[in-house]
Design an enzyme around this catalytic site. Structure first.
Site, short mmCIF file in Angstrom:
data_model
loop_
_atom_site.label_atom_id
_atom_site.label_comp_id
_atom_site.label_asym_id
_atom_site.label_seq_id
_atom_site.Cartn_x
_atom_site.Cartn_y
_atom_site.Cartn_z
N ASP A 19 0.87 -1.18 0.00
CA ASP A 19 0.00 0.00 0.00
C ASP A 19 0.90 1.23 0.00
O ASP A 19 1.78 1.35 0.86
CB ASP A 19 -0.87 0.04 1.26
N ASP A 138 -15.85 -3.51 0.55
CA ASP A 138 -15.23 -3.13 1.81
C ASP A 138 -16.34 -2.86 2.81
O ASP A 138 -17.15 -1.95 2.59
CB ASP A 138 -14.37 -1.88 1.61
O1 LIG Z 1 -7.56 -1.37 -1.47
C1 LIG Z 1 -7.95 -0.19 -1.40
O2 LIG Z 1 -8.39 0.41 -2.40
C2 LIG Z 1 -7.90 0.56 -0.08
C3 LIG Z 1 -8.49 1.80 0.02
C4 LIG Z 1 -8.44 2.49 1.22
C5 LIG Z 1 -7.81 1.95 2.34
C6 LIG Z 1 -7.21 0.71 2.25
C7 LIG Z 1 -7.26 0.00 1.04
N1 LIG Z 1 -6.67 -1.24 0.92
C8 LIG Z 1 -5.98 -1.87 1.98
C9 LIG Z 1 -5.58 -3.22 1.62
O3 LIG Z 1 -5.83 -3.76 0.57
C10 LIG Z 1 -4.74 -3.95 2.66
O4 LIG Z 1 -3.47 -4.00 2.11
C11 LIG Z 1 -5.23 -5.32 2.91
O5 LIG Z 1 -6.56 -5.26 3.34
C12 LIG Z 1 -4.33 -6.08 3.90
O6 LIG Z 1 -4.79 -5.96 5.24
P1 LIG Z 1 -3.93 -6.53 6.48
O7 LIG Z 1 -3.42 -7.89 6.10
O8 LIG Z 1 -4.90 -6.59 7.63
O9 LIG Z 1 -2.81 -5.55 6.70
#
Ligand SMILES: O=C(O)c1ccccc1NCC(=O)[C@H](O)[C@H](O)COP(=O)(O)O
Length: 252
Positions: A19, A138
């Protein structure tokens, strides 16, 4: 519109996450702006996951998702450097941002807010690009969230029924309450989404341990195709090599 029957993969696909915010690889808690922990250069993070054996990279432009700018050039550079498949997410909401995302050469894009706020546009994009488009669902409870997860966006199952009818190829399902918290994935949510669609589901948010990944691998026959893993890898809860071994052992 009819879709081909779901093909159950042999193993759970793992998608390590990068990210990007302000040019840095970061992790958020509950996807909230301002909770960032920085983990350095996104390209180096992506290359590390590729070297460790990842088949996929989940790459997110958080600035584009939050409307605080974008990291477009850097994201394109990361995609160019990858020999593996890339799922690109964050701020893809109109023809211009979609064209730029697809032009990076990523394998597929993940639409979020647009699926809630621009349903006609999303229906057209699904019809035009098929498998290159996934929709991110989401949720908090069963309420969808859009705009970098800051606005309510309707009922999960109503939206899912609409997207199913439009031929959406795949869903990326995130429980915002779990995301970035290392509290384990929401298996009940994933089961209920799988029961409401015959399209593959990629699980996102909360993975904390190899046991969590084994539990997700146990949902492959129900329709969970993959798991995005962020914080657990960055925090060193396990290595990607261990994760790949654990999921292969569980699903073969
Ligand atoms: O994916 C998006 O567009 C997004 C938009 C706004 C906030 C977060 C977003 N994505 C976050 C992710 O895809 C995380 O990397 C993913 O959920 C992993 O989560 P974790 O394993 O709990 O760190």
């Amino acid at each position: 519109m009819t879709n081909p029957p779901r093909v159950t993969p042999a193993t759970l696909e793992l998608l390590p996450a990068v990210d990007v915010r302000g040019g840095q690889a970061v992790r958020l808690v509950h996807g909230e702006s301002g909770t960032e922990t920085a983990y350095g250069d996104p390209l180096q993070a992506a290359l590390a996951w590729q070297r460790a054996g990842a088949g996929w990279l989940h790459l997110v432009d958080l600035d584009a998702a939050f409307g605080t700018g974008d990291n477009r050039e850097q994201i394109a550079e990361v995609v160019r450097a990858m020999d593996i498949r890339v799922e690109l997410s964050g701020g893809i909401r109109d023809d211009e941002t979609l064209a730029a995302a697809l032009a990076t050469g990523c394998t597929r894009v993940n639409l979020g807010t647009a699926a809630l706020e621009s349903p006609d546009w999303v229906a057209r994009v699904i019809a035009e690009h098929g498998d290159r488009v996934a929709v991110g669902l989401d949720v908090r409870g069963t309420t969808l969230r859009g705009r970098g997860w800051t606005r309510d966006g309707g009922d999960l199952f109503e939206t899912l029924a609409r997207l199913n009818a439009e031929g959406c190829a795949r869903y990326v399902v995130t429980d915002i309450n779990k995301d970035g918290t290392l509290r384990g994935p929401n298996l009940d949510l994933l089961r209920s989404v799988c029961a409401a669609t015959d399209r593959p589901v990629v699980a996102s948010g909360g993975v904390s341990s190899l046991d969590d990944l084994r539990a997700l691998a146990g949902l492959v026959p129900e329709g969970v195709e993959g798991a995005i893993v962020g914080k657990a890898l960055y925090a060193g809860a396990f290595t990607l090599e261990e994760a790949l071994r654990a999921t292969e052992a569980e699903t073969t």
